[in-house]
Design a protein around this motif. Structure first.
Motif, mmCIF file in Angstrom:
data_model
loop_
_atom_site.group_PDB
_atom_site.id
_atom_site.type_symbol
_atom_site.label_atom_id
_atom_site.label_comp_id
_atom_site.label_asym_id
_atom_site.label_seq_id
_atom_site.Cartn_x
_atom_site.Cartn_y
_atom_site.Cartn_z
ATOM 1 N N ILE A 1 0.863 -1.190 0.000
ATOM 2 C CA ILE A 1 0.000 0.000 0.000
ATOM 3 C C ILE A 1 0.895 1.235 0.000
ATOM 4 C CG2 ILE A 1 -1.785 1.261 1.272
ATOM 5 C CD1 ILE A 1 -2.590 -1.386 2.594
ATOM 6 N N LEU A 2 0.737 2.068 -1.031
ATOM 7 C CA LEU A 2 1.592 3.248 -1.135
ATOM 8 C C LEU A 2 0.796 4.492 -0.738
ATOM 9 C CD1 LEU A 2 4.582 3.618 -2.411
ATOM 10 C CD2 LEU A 2 3.329 4.874 -4.159
ATOM 11 N N VAL A 3 1.339 5.258 0.183
ATOM 12 C CA VAL A 3 0.664 6.483 0.640
ATOM 13 C C VAL A 3 1.344 7.667 -0.039
ATOM 14 C CG1 VAL A 3 -0.029 7.838 2.651
ATOM 15 C CG2 VAL A 3 0.192 5.358 2.845
ATOM 16 N N VAL A 4 0.608 8.377 -0.932
ATOM 17 C CA VAL A 4 1.182 9.540 -1.623
ATOM 18 C C VAL A 4 0.337 10.783 -1.338
ATOM 19 C CG1 VAL A 4 2.241 8.249 -3.533
ATOM 20 C CG2 VAL A 4 -0.107 9.068 -3.761
ATOM 21 N N GLY A 5 0.874 11.928 -1.692
ATOM 22 C CA GLY A 5 0.153 13.191 -1.497
ATOM 23 C C GLY A 5 1.130 14.324 -1.359
ATOM 24 N N GLN A 6 0.572 15.510 -1.331
ATOM 25 C CA GLN A 6 1.440 16.687 -1.221
ATOM 26 C C GLN A 6 2.083 16.760 0.154
ATOM 27 O OE1 GLN A 6 0.048 20.475 -2.690
ATOM 28 N NE2 GLN A 6 -1.553 19.490 -3.912
ATOM 29 N N VAL A 7 3.095 17.577 0.235
ATOM 30 C CA VAL A 7 3.795 17.786 1.504
ATOM 31 C C VAL A 7 2.802 18.280 2.565
ATOM 32 C CG1 VAL A 7 5.608 19.174 2.613
ATOM 33 C CG2 VAL A 7 5.936 18.319 0.284
ATOM 34 N N SER A 8 2.899 17.736 3.748
ATOM 35 C CA SER A 8 2.073 18.111 4.902
ATOM 36 C C SER A 8 0.578 17.862 4.700
ATOM 37 C CB SER A 8 2.280 19.588 5.274
ATOM 38 O OG SER A 8 3.523 19.734 5.880
ATOM 39 N N SER A 9 0.270 16.953 3.789
ATOM 40 C CA SER A 9 -1.149 16.636 3.611
ATOM 41 C C SER A 9 -1.649 15.732 4.737
ATOM 42 C CB SER A 9 -1.371 15.973 2.248
ATOM 43 O OG SER A 9 -0.533 14.840 2.133
ATOM 44 N N GLY A 10 -0.712 15.112 5.478
ATOM 45 C CA GLY A 10 -1.102 14.259 6.605
ATOM 46 C C GLY A 10 -0.833 12.775 6.356
ATOM 47 N N LYS A 11 0.068 12.462 5.423
ATOM 48 C CA LYS A 11 0.370 11.056 5.091
ATOM 49 C C LYS A 11 0.917 10.305 6.309
ATOM 50 C CE LYS A 11 3.246 12.413 1.862
ATOM 51 N NZ LYS A 11 3.010 13.857 1.974
ATOM 52 N N SER A 12 1.942 10.881 6.934
ATOM 53 C CA SER A 12 2.576 10.176 8.051
ATOM 54 C C SER A 12 1.608 10.055 9.228
ATOM 55 C CB SER A 12 3.849 10.914 8.484
ATOM 56 O OG SER A 12 4.727 11.006 7.380
ATOM 57 N N THR A 13 0.807 11.094 9.426
ATOM 58 C CA THR A 13 -0.175 11.039 10.525
ATOM 59 C C THR A 13 -1.191 9.920 10.259
ATOM 60 O OG1 THR A 13 0.090 13.440 10.590
ATOM 61 C CG2 THR A 13 -1.651 12.525 11.952
ATOM 62 N N LEU A 14 -1.572 9.789 8.997
ATOM 63 C CA LEU A 14 -2.513 8.735 8.626
ATOM 64 C C LEU A 14 -1.910 7.342 8.868
ATOM 65 C CD1 LEU A 14 -5.216 7.898 7.237
ATOM 66 C CD2 LEU A 14 -3.945 7.869 5.101
ATOM 67 N N VAL A 15 -0.627 7.194 8.488
ATOM 68 C CA VAL A 15 0.047 5.892 8.700
ATOM 69 C C VAL A 15 0.041 5.563 10.188
ATOM 70 C CG1 VAL A 15 2.287 4.706 8.566
ATOM 71 C CG2 VAL A 15 1.440 6.006 6.606
ATOM 72 N N ASN A 16 0.361 6.564 11.021
ATOM 73 C CA ASN A 16 0.360 6.340 12.465
ATOM 74 C C ASN A 16 -1.020 5.947 12.963
ATOM 75 O OD1 ASN A 16 3.067 6.845 12.873
ATOM 76 N ND2 ASN A 16 2.757 9.054 13.110
ATOM 77 N N ALA A 17 -2.043 6.589 12.406
ATOM 78 C CA ALA A 17 -3.413 6.289 12.847
ATOM 79 C C ALA A 17 -3.766 4.842 12.489
ATOM 80 C CB ALA A 17 -4.389 7.252 12.181
ATOM 81 N N LEU A 18 -3.310 4.401 11.304
ATOM 82 C CA LEU A 18 -3.619 3.021 10.909
ATOM 83 C C LEU A 18 -2.823 2.007 11.734
ATOM 84 C CD1 LEU A 18 -3.779 3.418 7.020
ATOM 85 C CD2 LEU A 18 -5.669 2.825 8.545
ATOM 86 N N LEU A 19 -1.587 2.351 12.012
ATOM 87 C CA LEU A 19 -0.756 1.429 12.801
ATOM 88 C C LEU A 19 -1.115 1.481 14.280
ATOM 89 C CD1 LEU A 19 2.739 2.146 11.147
ATOM 90 C CD2 LEU A 19 1.282 0.166 10.752
ATOM 91 N N GLU A 20 -1.932 2.464 14.625
ATOM 92 C CA GLU A 20 -2.384 2.683 16.007
ATOM 93 C C GLU A 20 -1.221 2.927 16.962
ATOM 94 O OE1 GLU A 20 -4.884 -0.779 16.386
ATOM 95 O OE2 GLU A 20 -6.659 0.464 16.198
ATOM 96 N N GLU A 21 -0.129 3.422 16.438
ATOM 97 C CA GLU A 21 0.972 3.867 17.284
ATOM 98 C C GLU A 21 1.814 4.835 16.460
ATOM 99 O OE1 GLU A 21 3.967 0.801 18.107
ATOM 100 O OE2 GLU A 21 2.873 -0.473 16.717
ATOM 101 N N ILE A 22 2.616 5.632 17.147
ATOM 102 C CA ILE A 22 3.398 6.623 16.403
ATOM 103 C C ILE A 22 4.680 5.987 15.922
ATOM 104 C CG2 ILE A 22 4.572 8.862 16.554
ATOM 105 C CD1 ILE A 22 2.327 9.664 18.518
ATOM 106 N N LYS A 23 4.675 5.683 14.629
ATOM 107 C CA LYS A 23 5.870 5.089 14.028
ATOM 108 C C LYS A 23 6.443 6.036 12.976
ATOM 109 C CE LYS A 23 5.654 0.145 14.707
ATOM 110 N NZ LYS A 23 5.254 -1.143 14.129
ATOM 111 N N ALA A 24 5.516 6.605 12.157
ATOM 112 C CA ALA A 24 5.963 7.517 11.120
ATOM 113 C C ALA A 24 6.029 8.920 11.707
ATOM 114 C CB ALA A 24 4.993 7.480 9.950
ATOM 115 N N GLU A 25 7.179 9.565 11.547
ATOM 116 C CA GLU A 25 7.355 10.899 12.100
ATOM 117 C C GLU A 25 6.522 11.900 11.306
ATOM 118 O OE1 GLU A 25 11.115 13.621 13.543
ATOM 119 O OE2 GLU A 25 11.439 11.845 12.321
ATOM 120 N N SER A 26 5.772 12.724 11.995
ATOM 121 C CA SER A 26 4.957 13.711 11.284
ATOM 122 C C SER A 26 5.218 15.098 11.862
ATOM 123 C CB SER A 26 3.476 13.364 11.405
ATOM 124 O OG SER A 26 3.064 13.500 12.739
#
Ligand SMILES: Nc1nc2c(ncn2[C@@H]2O[C@H](COP(=O)(O)OP(=O)(O)O)[C@@H](O)[C@H]2O)c(=O)[nH]1
Ligand SMILES: [Mg+2]
Length: 533
Positions: free
Chosen positions: A298-323
């Motif tokens: 699953i590839l997460v793309v989008g503009q800078v600061s669109s919230g990609k890393s925050t979304l990844v963290n929400a799906l993983l249910e823990e803070i892994k991707a730095e946002s």
């Protein structure tokens, strides 16, 4: 059929050859034993009478010299007439025939053993083992092919190599079983005995060192090993026992050659060889299977600061991707992610796409290596030209590869909490209320599913997003399978790969004047296509 061939061979003969040989060797010794004391008596008596009659002392010395000379000649004769071989009673069977052999093989074995006795009787020096081996090979081959030139070598190379391997391992067992303390003898000890490293310092001549190096090298061949065993390792045991053991070892070696040759010419190695292609097939299937069951990407793309890393963290249910507010994700970050139990995926967080051809091209290339795309857009971001440009470029890449399956696109609108019009939005009316936003996003990206979310606490829409991912999972697997199939090299591609390995490709590239830059580009592309796999 009993396999103790030597016992059988000798039972056929009127007299054991070694007995005969020892008798033949005995008569000069008997004559010497009888004549020497008598001659000595004559000589002593003669010398005394010479002395009594006042003969010159010089004549006595001359007579003593003649006597010594005679003794020397006798010793030389004994040495020269030493016939090869070991005393008959000491011969032991270190090698036995294979009990599962048929009549032809058993007959070949009997003939080979007889042949080996003859060869060793002719010459039992270690150096003779190699020509003897070839002679045994020829002898065995003749049992299968009664005519033809060089029939002993009419064996396919893989079979021959397998035979050599088998011979080495069988002979190893013979040595372990029969050479005293063979397990305790270390190669280093043998090398030390050889004085290869010049324990005598500078006194060692270069030629001597070279000879010692040659001796060390030949230890790795059976004939060399036997030669070194005789001179070094078995130095401790009695001369007769050593001779017998060495004779038996040489005989065993040639019998193992016959043993392996019989299997070789009667086709017993073929079955083992047939296993090779089967194993390759299995391995190929395994390789493919491993790829097929690999996790969906699953590839997460989008503009800078669109919230990609925050979304990844929400799906993983823990803070892994730095946002954060500044663009932080500089390269792809891959996370193991289970949408549900058993639905394992890899979720790939990417750097934000920015305006400019390079960034757009790179992200489009990344999209080509995705099984499912999560396209993140900010709800409160009206400028979507970058998304539009990326989508166009991606579509173009897909058109250029018509056999490629288009991955499903899930559009995720983040930041819906910052749109006043959506202030009354709840989990149950989320899609209904945000319908105008979906229409606006569709103008930039033709998505398959739309998921509006608020990733600010309290989060909204994340469970709906999870359910939508589950629904897209099957399609994602199909895309993945398509991608794997497309990445398998075709016959043409694989043969050009072979050519490249042979250096033909680089030659052609030189001739065509390909620039280094293009080659670099290709490398990058291939590393790209492997990324995340
Ligand atoms: N209010 C609000 N802020 C969000 C939302 N999603 C992300 N953010 C914030 O937006 C900023 C950029 O997010 P980040 O995940 O780093 O963006 P990326 O560059 O796409 O990875 C961070 O400060 C996040 O906290 C959202 O749905 N609502
Ligand atoms: Mg990020």
């Amino acid at each position: 059929m009993s396999a103790r061939c030597v016992g059988k061979i000798w039972a056929l003969k009127p007299m054991k050859p070694n007995k005969m040989r020892s008798l033949l060797l005995r008569w000069p010794i008997l004559i010497a034993l009888v004549t020497l004391p008598v001659m000595s008596l004559f000589v002593v008596q003669g010398m005394l009478s010479f002395y009594a009659e006042g003969i010159h002392i010089g004549s006595m010395v001359a007579a003593a010299c003649v006597l010594l000379l005679l003794l020397g000649v006798a010793a030389w004769y004994l040495r020269a007439t030493r016939r090869p071989g070991a005393p008959a009673q000491d011969i032991i069977d270190m090698v036995e025939a294979n009990p599962s052999w048929g009549t032809l093989q058993q007959q070949a074995w009997q003939e080979a053993c007889l042949h080996i006795e003859g060869l060793l009787a002719e010459d039992d020096k270690p150096e003779a083992l190699l020509p003897h081996s070839l002679s045994v090979l020829r002898q065995v081959a003749s049992a299968w092919h009664r005519s033809g030139k060089h029939i002993e070598y009419s064996v396919a190379l893989p079979e021959a190599l397998l035979a050599i391997e088998t011979l080495a391992s069988r002979y190893r067992s013979v040595v372990i079983k029969n050479v005293p303390l063979s397990n305790k003898i270390k190669l280093s000890q043998v090398l030390a005995l050889l004085d290869l490293y010049g324990a005598h310092g500078k006194k060692i001549q270069r030629s001597y060192q070279a000879y010692q190096a040659y001796r060390a090298y030949r230890i790795f061949t059976p004939q060399g090993l036997i030669a070194e065993l005789s001179s070094l390792v078995l130095g401790g045991i009695g001369e007769n026992a050593k001779e017998t053991l060495l004779y038996n070892l040489k005989r065993a070696y040639l019998q193992e050659v016959a043993n392996v040759a019989i299997d070789l010419y009667s086709g017993n190695f073929k079955r083992a060889l047939n296993e090779l292609p089967v194993q390759q097939d299995i391995q190929r299937d395994l390789d493919r299977l491993a790829k097929e069951v690999g996790p969906v990407r699953i590839l997460v793309v989008g503009q800078v600061s669109s919230g990609k890393s925050t979304l990844v963290n929400a799906l993983l249910e823990e803070i892994k991707a730095e946002s954060g507010l500044i663009p932080i994700t500089e390269s792809e970050s891959v996370y193991q992610f289970a949408i549900e139990d058993g639905l394992d995926t890899r979720i790939v967080d990417t750097p934000g796409v920015e305006s400019g051809k390079a960034s757009v091209q790179k992200t489009a290339q990344r999209l080509m290596n995705a099984d499912l795309v999560v396209w993140v857009m900010r709800a409160n971001q009206p400028a979507r030209s970058i998304d539009q440009e990326l989508y166009r470029t991606f579509n173009k890449s897909l058109e250029d590869a018509p056999e490629r399956q288009r991955p499903a696109i899930m559009a995720v609108a983040t930041h819906i909490d910052s749109i006043p019009a959506f202030s009354n939005v709840r989990e149950d009316n989320l899609l209904e209320v945000t319908a105008p936003l979906a229409d606006a996003c569709r103008k930039s990206v033709a998505f398959d599913v739309f998921c509006p979310v608020s990733l600010k606490e309290p989060q909204l829409g994340v469970s709906g997003l999870r359910a939508a991912l589950t629904n897209l999972y099957e399609r994602a697997i199909n895309t993945r399978l398509n991608r794997i199939r497309m990445s398998q090299p075709s016959l043409y591609e694989s043969s050009s790969e072979e050519l490249r390995r042979l250096g033909v490709g680089s030659l052609a590239a030189l001739k065509l004047g390909f620039s280094g830059k293009e080659v670099q580009g290709r490398d990058e592309e291939s590393s790209q296509s492997n990324s995340g796999e």
